[in-house]
Design an enzyme around this catalytic site. Structure first.
Site, PDB file in Angstrom:
ATOM      1  N   LYS A 167      42.271 -30.387  34.805  1.00 16.83           N
ATOM      2  CA  LYS A 167      42.170 -32.087  35.068  1.00 16.83           C
ATOM      3  C   LYS A 167      42.380 -32.911  34.013  1.00 16.83           C
ATOM      4  CE  LYS A 167      37.904 -30.802  37.642  1.00 16.83           C
ATOM      5  NZ  LYS A 167      38.244 -31.459  39.036  1.00 16.83           N
TER       6      LYS A 167
ATOM      7  N   ARG B 157      36.935 -24.303  47.642  1.00 13.75           N
ATOM      8  CA  ARG B 157      37.430 -23.780  48.752  1.00 13.75           C
ATOM      9  C   ARG B 157      37.379 -22.103  48.814  1.00 13.75           C
ATOM     10  NH1 ARG B 157      42.445 -27.424  49.566  1.00 13.75           N
ATOM     11  NH2 ARG B 157      40.989 -28.759  48.371  1.00 13.75           N
TER      12      ARG B 157
END
Length: 482
Positions: free
Chosen positions: A254, A327
């Site tokens: 990030k 996910r």
């Protein structure tokens, strides 16, 4: 927080909360002051009359959410005071106990774990003298509302706790504590189990962390009040939670301030723990299985990488973005649940999955996706009753090839960031068995689970999003199946 039901007038040391929609019946002096300060210029404006210890709150509408916000505004306007009083009747309408309790308790929440400040014990006395309802019913509703609010604040406390003090084994410990209740059980599996049972995605995401990943299976089964024997449940639901206790993004690191507040990436799993905490204090006749994937997505020489291919269930997944890790964790948990739990009526997964859902709904609404319109209508009803906002996103045939891979069955992420919340859900859909397609819903709670400003009766930080919504759905299931 302490809330009591009484049949008496206000005591001298109590602050009386008076909700006002109009000012016609007030004394002339008070009316003049309110007019001069433009009291009715903005919803939830307040005025404190020191001499009488009355706190007036302007409220445009009498709906549940407005009542909750008004009570929250009242208690936060006068923070130094600890004793409050309100009459259960407002403009010929009897206020709901649930609204008063949620506004008072959720609205006055503070996270003080790392501050040199003690929590003040605030008390609200609700005058039920003119209530049309039986006192026993009111007391039962009060007890239930207190349990629900305690569960929400339990979630807030944990989600607000940074990763240095809350990691995968901490989550397992919380689950095991809940399992001490007579109608609950808990199994916790570590990385050896994941490797032995082909839970490859969870293992891959967490293997760069010093904290071992934990797959948590917490179960609630209704029991007869007079004994510890379980009784037949009216429905069986599986709740799957993304529990990424910290997310650096992995090797797809990030950037900028994107890593700030990533302690919130466990909010899906923790909200489910909050639901289980509520169930541990109640006796709802619904069987509930919480499957929580607790991992930490870190960076090390053995971190999983873009271009890796991981097998999940009977599908291979090409990794294109290690920051799309949630996910992967959910997929393994969904596969585990369908393999190990029989005769499932509903499968819900909760996750802080995508920033895209925030862009779509403005940050205050959970995005919901699935194949069953009937189930969505049930959630919409639970949303209206609980006060938690939901918005529905569609699948469409034009996006069905977006996760095609040249080397594996599917990609874990698409280079096309448009509709990322839908794409994330479409990925998970690959791991839902055909027989459960219309029994499954995905909840992207990235927006409402954490806010950096005060929002209604939600203070800065974690909100406990998902708890009230799911509990209300469970209650409706219980009533529906009677």
């Amino acid at each position: 927080m302490n809330i009591v039901l009484k049949t008496r007038e206000k005591k001298d040391d109590e602050i009386e909360i008076i909700l006002l929609k109009n000012t016609e019946k007030l004394p002339t002096k008070t009316k003049t002051i309110l007019r001069n300060i433009n009291f009715k210029s903005s919803n939830f404006n307040t005025y404190f009359e020191t001499s009488s210890k009355k706190l007036f709150v302007y409220i445009k509408e009498k709906d549940s959410e407005s009542i909750k916000i008004a009570i929250s505004k009242a208690v936060n306007t006068l923070k130094k005071y600890t004793s409050f009083y309100i009459d259960i009747n407002f403009l010929k309408k009897e206020l709901k106990i649930e609204d008063l309790v949620q506004g008072f308790i959720l609205g006055s929440y503070e996270f003080l774990k790392y501050k040199k400040k003690e929590k003040s014990l605030k008390t609200l006395c609700i005058n039920i003298k003119n209530s049309q309802e039986n006192k026993t019913n009111l007391e039962n509703r009060l007890k239930d509302s207190l349990k629900l609010c305690q569960s929400v604040n339990f979630v807030r406390d944990i989600v607000n706790t940074p990763a240095q003090d809350f990691y995968p084994k901490s989550m397992a410990k919380e689950a095991l504590e809940l399992a001490k209740k007579a109608n609950m059980s808990c199994k916790v599996y570590g990385e050896d189990y994941m490797q032995e049972n082909s839970l490859n995605a969870m293992y891959a995401v967490g293997k760069a962390s010093i904290h071992e990943s934990q797959l948590i299976h917490l179960s609630y089964k209704p029991c007869n009040p007079a004994s510890t024997r379980t009784k037949k449940a009216k429905a069986k639901i599986v709740l799957v939670g993304k529990g990424v206790t910290y997310d650096t993004g992995g090797l797809s690191l990030k950037r900028g301030d994107g890593m700030v507040s990533m302690k919130i990436d466990k909010a899906g799993a923790i909200s489910i723990l909050g639901v289980m905490k509520y169930l541990s204090q109640s006796n709802l006749d619904i069987e509930v299985h919480a499957i929580l994937g607790a991992v930490e997505n870190m960076i090390d020489s053995n971190a999983y990488k873009p271009d890796d291919v991981i097998k999940i269930g009977n599908k291979t997944v090409e990794i294109t973005n290690t920051d799309a890790e949630g996910r992967l964790v959910l997929a393994d948990c969904l596969v585990y649940a369908q393999k190990n739990i029989n005769d499932i009526d509903y499968i819900f997964d909760l996750a802080t999955l995508t920033g895209s859902s925030i862009g779509a709904f403005g940050g205050y609404t959970s995005a919901v996706l699935g194949h069953s319109q009937k189930l969505k209508k049930q959630i919409s009803k639970a949303s209206s009753k609980s006060g938690e906002l939901v918005g529905f996103m569609p699948y469409n045939i034009y996006m069905q090839d977006i996760l095609k891979s040249g080397v594996a069955d599917i990609l874990n992420s698409s280079a096309n960031k448009n509709g990322a919340a839908i794409i994330g859900s479409m990925f998970l859909d690959n791991f839902i068995d055909k027989k459960y397609k219309k029994k499954w819903l995905h909840f992207d709670i990235a927006g409402p689970s954490y806010r950096k400003t005060t929002w209604g009766y939600n203070p800065y930080g974690a909100t406990g999003a998902g708890v009230r919504l799911v509990v209300e759905f469970l209650k409706q299931l219980s009533v529906k199946n009677q």
